[in-house]
Design a protein around this motif. Structure first.
Motif, PDB file in Angstrom:
ATOM      1  N   PRO A 106      -0.772  -8.300  -0.557  1.00  0.00           N
ATOM      2  CA  PRO A 106      -0.962  -6.792  -1.214  1.00  0.00           C
ATOM      3  C   PRO A 106      -0.141  -6.210   0.043  1.00  0.00           C
ATOM      4  CG  PRO A 106      -3.001  -7.663  -0.650  1.00  0.00           C
ATOM      5  CD  PRO A 106      -2.318  -9.079   0.289  1.00  0.00           C
ATOM      6  N   ALA A 107       0.300  -4.877  -1.041  1.00  0.00           N
ATOM      7  CA  ALA A 107       0.738  -3.593   0.204  1.00  0.00           C
ATOM      8  C   ALA A 107      -1.358  -3.459   1.236  1.00  0.00           C
ATOM      9  CB  ALA A 107       0.447  -2.195  -0.533  1.00  0.00           C
ATOM     10  N   LYS A 108      -2.060  -3.552   0.168  1.00  0.00           N
ATOM     11  CA  LYS A 108      -3.294  -3.175   0.938  1.00  0.00           C
ATOM     12  C   LYS A 108      -3.855  -3.196   1.844  1.00  0.00           C
ATOM     13  CE  LYS A 108      -7.765  -1.441   0.809  1.00  0.00           C
ATOM     14  NZ  LYS A 108      -7.482   0.214   0.813  1.00  0.00           N
ATOM     15  N   ALA A 109      -2.731  -5.047   2.426  1.00  0.00           N
ATOM     16  CA  ALA A 109      -3.180  -5.755   3.969  1.00  0.00           C
ATOM     17  C   ALA A 109      -2.316  -4.515   4.931  1.00  0.00           C
ATOM     18  CB  ALA A 109      -2.375  -6.696   3.824  1.00  0.00           C
ATOM     19  N   PHE A 110      -1.782  -3.327   4.719  1.00  0.00           N
ATOM     20  CA  PHE A 110      -1.024  -3.197   5.858  1.00  0.00           C
ATOM     21  C   PHE A 110      -1.730  -1.410   5.732  1.00  0.00           C
ATOM     22  CE2 PHE A 110       2.384  -6.306   3.891  1.00  0.00           C
ATOM     23  CZ  PHE A 110       2.293  -7.029   5.225  1.00  0.00           C
ATOM     24  N   ASP A 111      -2.788  -1.423   4.989  1.00  0.00           N
ATOM     25  CA  ASP A 111      -3.218   0.202   4.841  1.00  0.00           C
ATOM     26  C   ASP A 111      -4.072   0.458   6.227  1.00  0.00           C
ATOM     27  OD1 ASP A 111      -4.059   2.419   4.110  1.00  0.00           O
ATOM     28  OD2 ASP A 111      -5.842   1.557   2.622  1.00  0.00           O
ATOM     29  N   HIS A 112      -4.087   1.236   7.222  1.00  0.00           N
ATOM     30  CA  HIS A 112      -4.743   1.703   7.806  1.00  0.00           C
ATOM     31  C   HIS A 112      -5.326   3.081   7.999  1.00  0.00           C
ATOM     32  CE1 HIS A 112      -3.462  -2.375   9.951  1.00  0.00           C
ATOM     33  NE2 HIS A 112      -1.913  -1.716  10.290  1.00  0.00           N
ATOM     34  N   THR A 113      -5.139   3.840   6.231  1.00  0.00           N
ATOM     35  CA  THR A 113      -6.243   5.308   6.570  1.00  0.00           C
ATOM     36  C   THR A 113      -7.030   4.963   5.197  1.00  0.00           C
ATOM     37  OG1 THR A 113      -3.935   5.786   5.112  1.00  0.00           O
ATOM     38  CG2 THR A 113      -3.553   6.396   7.880  1.00  0.00           C
ATOM     39  N   GLY A 114      -6.864   3.384   4.757  1.00  0.00           N
ATOM     40  CA  GLY A 114      -7.307   4.510   3.454  1.00  0.00           C
ATOM     41  C   GLY A 114      -6.766   4.827   2.330  1.00  0.00           C
ATOM     42  N   ASN A 115      -5.816   5.087   2.289  1.00  0.00           N
ATOM     43  CA  ASN A 115      -4.549   5.524   1.410  1.00  0.00           C
ATOM     44  C   ASN A 115      -4.106   4.931   0.541  1.00  0.00           C
ATOM     45  OD1 ASN A 115      -3.541   7.954   0.806  1.00  0.00           O
ATOM     46  ND2 ASN A 115      -1.772   6.927   0.743  1.00  0.00           N
ATOM     47  N   VAL A 116      -4.414   3.574   0.360  1.00  0.00           N
ATOM     48  CA  VAL A 116      -4.276   2.754  -1.061  1.00  0.00           C
ATOM     49  C   VAL A 116      -5.393   2.325  -1.267  1.00  0.00           C
ATOM     50  CG1 VAL A 116      -3.519   0.107  -1.256  1.00  0.00           C
ATOM     51  CG2 VAL A 116      -2.637   1.549   0.641  1.00  0.00           C
ATOM     52  N   ILE A 117      -5.321   1.809  -2.989  1.00  0.00           N
ATOM     53  CA  ILE A 117      -6.680   1.654  -4.012  1.00  0.00           C
ATOM     54  C   ILE A 117      -6.333   0.537  -4.671  1.00  0.00           C
ATOM     55  CG2 ILE A 117      -7.879   2.518  -6.176  1.00  0.00           C
ATOM     56  CD1 ILE A 117      -7.225   5.608  -5.478  1.00  0.00           C
ATOM     57  N   TYR A 118      -7.336  -0.325  -4.043  1.00  0.00           N
ATOM     58  CA  TYR A 118      -6.282  -1.653  -4.450  1.00  0.00           C
ATOM     59  C   TYR A 118      -7.297  -2.289  -5.994  1.00  0.00           C
ATOM     60  CZ  TYR A 118      -6.132  -6.788  -3.987  1.00  0.00           C
ATOM     61  OH  TYR A 118      -5.361  -7.930  -4.422  1.00  0.00           O
ATOM     62  N   CYS A 119      -6.151  -2.455  -6.748  1.00  0.00           N
ATOM     63  CA  CYS A 119      -6.887  -3.326  -7.877  1.00  0.00           C
ATOM     64  C   CYS A 119      -6.333  -4.781  -8.261  1.00  0.00           C
ATOM     65  CB  CYS A 119      -6.560  -2.334  -9.258  1.00  0.00           C
ATOM     66  SG  CYS A 119      -6.848  -0.353  -8.376  1.00  0.00           S
ATOM     67  N   SER A 120      -7.285  -4.840  -8.789  1.00  0.00           N
ATOM     68  CA  SER A 120      -6.866  -6.601  -9.111  1.00  0.00           C
ATOM     69  C   SER A 120      -8.096  -7.338 -10.308  1.00  0.00           C
ATOM     70  CB  SER A 120      -6.959  -7.853  -7.823  1.00  0.00           C
ATOM     71  OG  SER A 120      -6.561  -8.371  -8.951  1.00  0.00           O
ATOM     72  N   SER A 121      -7.691  -8.326 -10.867  1.00  0.00           N
ATOM     73  CA  SER A 121      -8.597  -8.749 -11.813  1.00  0.00           C
ATOM     74  C   SER A 121      -8.393 -10.529 -12.111  1.00  0.00           C
ATOM     75  CB  SER A 121      -7.965  -8.245 -13.083  1.00  0.00           C
ATOM     76  OG  SER A 121      -8.699  -8.671 -14.742  1.00  0.00           O
ATOM     77  N   VAL A 122      -9.361 -11.149 -12.954  1.00  0.00           N
ATOM     78  CA  VAL A 122      -9.158 -12.394 -13.608  1.00  0.00           C
ATOM     79  C   VAL A 122      -8.234 -12.617 -14.874  1.00  0.00           C
ATOM     80  CG1 VAL A 122     -11.177 -13.113 -12.067  1.00  0.00           C
ATOM     81  CG2 VAL A 122     -11.727 -12.758 -14.306  1.00  0.00           C
ATOM     82  N   SER A 123      -7.982 -11.662 -15.529  1.00  0.00           N
ATOM     83  CA  SER A 123      -7.356 -11.274 -16.971  1.00  0.00           C
ATOM     84  C   SER A 123      -6.280 -11.970 -16.820  1.00  0.00           C
ATOM     85  CB  SER A 123      -6.926 -10.142 -16.894  1.00  0.00           C
ATOM     86  OG  SER A 123      -6.441  -9.161 -16.559  1.00  0.00           O
ATOM     87  N   LYS A 124      -5.208 -12.386 -16.174  1.00  0.00           N
ATOM     88  CA  LYS A 124      -3.933 -12.796 -15.885  1.00  0.00           C
ATOM     89  C   LYS A 124      -4.055 -14.511 -15.314  1.00  0.00           C
ATOM     90  CE  LYS A 124      -1.694  -9.697 -17.880  1.00  0.00           C
ATOM     91  NZ  LYS A 124      -1.508  -9.744 -18.966  1.00  0.00           N
ATOM     92  N   THR A 125      -5.340 -14.280 -14.507  1.00  0.00           N
ATOM     93  CA  THR A 125      -5.401 -15.883 -13.906  1.00  0.00           C
ATOM     94  C   THR A 125      -6.247 -16.758 -14.771  1.00  0.00           C
ATOM     95  OG1 THR A 125      -7.045 -14.978 -12.628  1.00  0.00           O
ATOM     96  CG2 THR A 125      -5.014 -15.139 -11.760  1.00  0.00           C
ATOM     97  N   ILE A 126      -8.036 -16.553 -14.597  1.00  0.00           N
ATOM     98  CA  ILE A 126      -8.990 -17.041 -15.904  1.00  0.00           C
ATOM     99  C   ILE A 126      -9.024 -16.744 -17.357  1.00  0.00           C
ATOM    100  CG2 ILE A 126     -11.016 -17.924 -15.805  1.00  0.00           C
ATOM    101  CD1 ILE A 126     -11.549 -17.251 -13.001  1.00  0.00           C
ATOM    102  N   SER A 127      -9.123 -16.072 -17.518  1.00  0.00           N
ATOM    103  CA  SER A 127      -9.519 -15.399 -19.081  1.00  0.00           C
ATOM    104  C   SER A 127      -9.402 -13.859 -19.764  1.00  0.00           C
ATOM    105  CB  SER A 127     -10.548 -15.849 -19.401  1.00  0.00           C
ATOM    106  OG  SER A 127     -11.114 -15.551 -21.053  1.00  0.00           O
ATOM    107  N   PRO A 128      -8.694 -13.449 -20.467  1.00  0.00           N
ATOM    108  CA  PRO A 128      -8.580 -11.261 -20.661  1.00  0.00           C
ATOM    109  C   PRO A 128      -9.567 -11.686 -21.001  1.00  0.00           C
ATOM    110  CG  PRO A 128      -7.497 -12.840 -21.639  1.00  0.00           C
ATOM    111  CD  PRO A 128      -6.973 -13.995 -20.776  1.00  0.00           C
TER     112      PRO A 128
END
Length: 284
Positions: A106-128
């Motif tokens: 993810p882009a978050k892997a390159f964030d060194h200043t805390g400027n990236v708000i990372y969001c994810s979910s299981v809605s597209k993998t396990i179940s919406p």
């Protein structure tokens, strides 16, 4: 704040556009490539010309294009926004659904200043239906906590416990290996079927993950009309106009490849192609 400008991919997932509209924010559409993702050159120009307050990007297998940004471009995106003081809201909901190789960063892997708000979910993998998601808000933690409290206090514990148990027992990893293979095969099969059935000159995306195809019909062929004719025959696709706030992508369709292949789907694609040919003939 209401009235602020948020940079988004174009085309962009309708749910993102609707979420911005509901809270009174204005979407600024940035051109996006089917393979490389968000145009960094377009974003740089937007940052120079507009008071952009945030940027929302799906870096891995975006919907509807299925684009995946390279690590180099993700790094450039994170740095560009950090220098501009503009938070990046990263939606990584499709990151686990890569078709081959290693899980894309993810882009978050390159964030060194805390400027990236990372969001994810299981809605597209396990179940919406589980309605379980998470975020890593970086330096915006206090604000994120406050907004979560005001929106719905807390997420139901039982779905969270079920997901946690599934993860702990290794079920998620086993399921993903099966799902990735199925989605890769289904996407390739759908792509082949569309190429065979649609008019010559149709452009089809080549996603490296996820389960959607972005289809651009030949010039002069209305994707909206194809969608309307298909819907009348209970064939479900999404018209390109859904993915923009400025009436772009009239000649495009998004096709979902997530359902198991069947004769019914095969026949539907053939019929969809016939409708596209019919609309093309009308436009000549």
């Amino acid at each position: 704040q209401p009235g602020d400008i948020v940079a988004v991919e174009s085309p962009s997932f309708p749910g993102i556009l609707q979420a911005l509209e509901v809270v009174g924010l204005r979407a600024l559409e940035i051109p996006t490539h089917t393979a490389e993702g968000l145009s960094l050159e377009g974003l740089e120009l937007a940052l120079e010309q507009w008071p952009v307050k945030a940027c929302v990007v799906v870096c891995n297998h975006s919907n509807p294009m299925g684009a995946r940004m390279s690590d180099e471009r993700k790094q450039q995106l994170v740095l560009m926004l950090a220098v501009a003081g503009v938070p990046l809201i990263e939606d990584d909901i499709y990151g686990d659904l890569y078709h081959s190789g290693e899980r894309p960063k993810p882009a978050k892997a390159f964030d060194h200043t805390g400027n990236v708000i990372y969001c994810s979910s299981v809605s597209k993998t396990i179940s919406p239906g589980l309605r379980v998601g998470w975020m890593l808000p970086g330096r915006y933690m206090a604000s994120a906590r406050q907004h979560k409290y005001f929106s719905n206090l807390a997420t139901s514990s039982i779905p969270q416990m079920a997901v946690a148990h599934f993860l702990e027992q290794g079920g998620y990893d086993r399921y993903l290996r099966f799902a990735r293979q199925n989605y890769r095969q289904a996407t390739e099969r759908m792509r082949t079927a569309v190429a065979r059935s649609f008019p010559e000159g149709t452009a089809i995306s080549r996603p490296q993950g996820g389960f959607v195809l972005w289809v651009q019909l030949p010039a002069g062929v209305s994707g909206t009309l194809v969608y309307q004719l298909a819907r009348a025959e209970n064939i479900n696709v999404a018209p390109g106009l859904m993915f923009s706030i400025s009436n772009k992508f009239e000649s495009c369709l998004r096709i979902n490849c997530g359902n198991p292949w069947s004769d019914r789907i095969d026949h539907a694609v053939v019929r969809l192609g016939a409708l596209a040919h019919e609309v093309q003939a009308r436009s000549i």
